[in-house]
Design an enzyme around this catalytic site. Structure first.
Site, PDB file in Angstrom:
ATOM      1  N   LYS A 143       0.832  -1.203   0.000  1.00  0.00           N
ATOM      2  CA  LYS A 143       0.000   0.000   0.000  1.00  0.00           C
ATOM      3  C   LYS A 143       0.868   1.256   0.000  1.00  0.00           C
ATOM      4  O   LYS A 143       2.091   1.194   0.195  1.00  0.00           O
ATOM      5  CB  LYS A 143      -0.919  -0.016   1.221  1.00  0.00           C
ATOM      6  CG  LYS A 143      -0.180   0.019   2.553  1.00  0.00           C
ATOM      7  CD  LYS A 143      -1.140  -0.064   3.716  1.00  0.00           C
ATOM      8  CE  LYS A 143      -0.390  -0.031   5.043  1.00  0.00           C
ATOM      9  NZ  LYS A 143      -1.296  -0.064   6.205  1.00  0.00           N
ATOM     10  N   TYR A 163      14.433  30.464   6.673  1.00  0.00           N
ATOM     11  CA  TYR A 163      13.288  31.105   7.307  1.00  0.00           C
ATOM     12  C   TYR A 163      13.451  31.129   8.823  1.00  0.00           C
ATOM     13  O   TYR A 163      13.807  30.136   9.448  1.00  0.00           O
ATOM     14  CB  TYR A 163      12.006  30.337   6.971  1.00  0.00           C
ATOM     15  CG  TYR A 163      11.518  30.541   5.559  1.00  0.00           C
ATOM     16  CD1 TYR A 163      11.140  31.799   5.102  1.00  0.00           C
ATOM     17  CD2 TYR A 163      11.425  29.460   4.691  1.00  0.00           C
ATOM     18  CE1 TYR A 163      10.683  31.988   3.807  1.00  0.00           C
ATOM     19  CE2 TYR A 163      10.969  29.633   3.388  1.00  0.00           C
ATOM     20  CZ  TYR A 163      10.592  30.892   2.946  1.00  0.00           C
ATOM     21  OH  TYR A 163      10.153  31.074   1.663  1.00  0.00           O
TER      22      TYR A 163
END
Length: 382
Positions: free
Chosen positions: A42, A274
């Site tokens: 999956k 940042y």
């Protein structure tokens, strides 16, 4: 000018076929003869690229497990014709997706379904009639995890309901462990005991496959192997629990690489990124790597993780941005633009391994792998 997509890739995920084949073989050696291996593929094969990997995974296993019907139909469309089990229950198909039509197609494609309620059994029956076929169903039982599955007290009635329907065939009964990866998986043993007691009372035939073991249980809890195991993370070469260390011979399948796209100098006292979360205590040199949290490189790795350039470990500095990350090249003056950067190493002991990055980020290896984004080109290597 149109740029060929193959030439604009700046992030390369090298997926080792040999490592996956080794891991499947290693798992095969842990189980008794006749016990099947159904890898869980999956979430795009845990982020490594299912479309490229299914032939390898299918060749080394007895069947595959996916989470939902879309994954199952993708595998069929790509050409996988082996046994295939959907782990989500039948009711996970939303009304907008026209459940009877979808289930009828899955039944025609010989995809095995999970049921855990009277309503889901009825839905599977209606779809079987619409497809003029027989649905192969697995009854999932909740033995205490309280996530998916039928409550133990309802399981016997559901079993009898399945047995009463001509168009449904019980192909398997299974459960899932909550604590198999714990150093002392006491609760997993309790779940297995509950499951075994119910199975003993149910009078199931040999044609019904019993399964419970995920990666951790496959590696450490031999009594849980039953008729098949459902390994996930271990197939891709990561230890499902930190305490396992080097106890099992698993080989990491992923190496994630890029290149330095810019280099510049910074002065003592200056910051970067940042929020200016890192300031240099000496004159330094930094490099820019084209990966960020949009690609699955977690923001929390800022000022914690390392990458490797020219075989040397270099620290990540500042905040990880959406698609750029800064590394400190001060102690690597020979580094230059276009040098290869190893972001994730195919070596469990490396400082930039999947497991180590997970520890730094306060998460688990599963998240590091499954967050890998679509801008990463997956390439199969030996």
């Amino acid at each position: 000018m149109v740029v060929d997509a193959a030439h604009e890739r700046h992030l390369i995920g090298e997926i080792s076929v040999g490592a996956i084949e080794h891991n499947l073989s290693y798992l095969r050696g842990l189980v008794s003869e006749g016990c099947e291996i159904w890898p869980v593929v999956k979430a795009n094969a845990y982020g490594l690229g299912l479309e490229q990997l299914w032939p390898v995974l299918g060749a080394g296993s007895d069947g595959l497990c996916v989470s939902n019907f879309r994954e199952a139909l993708e595998l069929r469309a790509w050409g996988y014709r082996g046994p295939l089990l959907i782990l989500f229950p039948v009711a996970a198909i939303s009304p907008a997706d026209k459940p009877v039509e979808v289930l009828s197609r899955l039944i025609r494609e010989r995809v095995e379904l999970t049921v855990a309620s009277e309503d889901e059994i009825s839905r599977a029956e209606r779809a079987s009639e619409a497809s003029a076929g027989t649905a192969l169903v697995h009854l999932k039982i909740d033995t205490g995890m309280h996530r998916g599955g039928a409550p133990l007290g309802e399981a016997s009635d559901l079993l009898e309901r399945i047995r009463s329907l001509d168009r449904l065939r019980l192909a398997g009964v299974y459960t899932h462990f909550a604590t198999a990866e714990d150093p002392n998986p006491e609760f997993a043993r309790l779940q297995l005991e509950r499951f075994s007691r119910w199975v003993a009372s149910a009078g199931l035939g040999a044609e019904v496959a019993l399964h419970a073991a995920n990666s951790a249980a496959a590696l450490e809890l031999g009594s849980s192997h039953l008729d098949r195991i459902r390994p996930g993370l271990a197939v891709y070469g990561c230890q499902p629990a930190e305490h396992l260390g080097e106890r099992h011979d698993l080989r990491p399948a992923l190496a994630l690489k890029s290149h330095l796209m810019q280099i510049k100098s910074v002065e003592k006292g200056e910051g970067c990124g940042y929020g200016m979360t890192y300031r240099f205590e000496r004159r330094g040199r930094i490099g820019l790597v084209p990966i960020g949290y949009a690609d699955g490189y977690l923001r929390s790795l800022g000022n914690r993780a390392t990458m490797r350039v020219r075989g040397v470990e270099v620290p990540v500095r500042g905040t990880v941005a959406m698609d750029q990350t800064i590394v400190d090249l001060t102690d690597l003056p020979e580094a230059s633009v276009d040098d290869e950067v190893e972001i994730i190493a195919a070596n469990a002991e490396a400082g930039n391994s999947v497991e180590h990055l997970a520890r730094l980020a306060g998460t688990i290896p599963y998240e590091i792998l499954t967050r890998l984004g679509s801008r990463i080109e997956r390439r199969l290597v030996p």
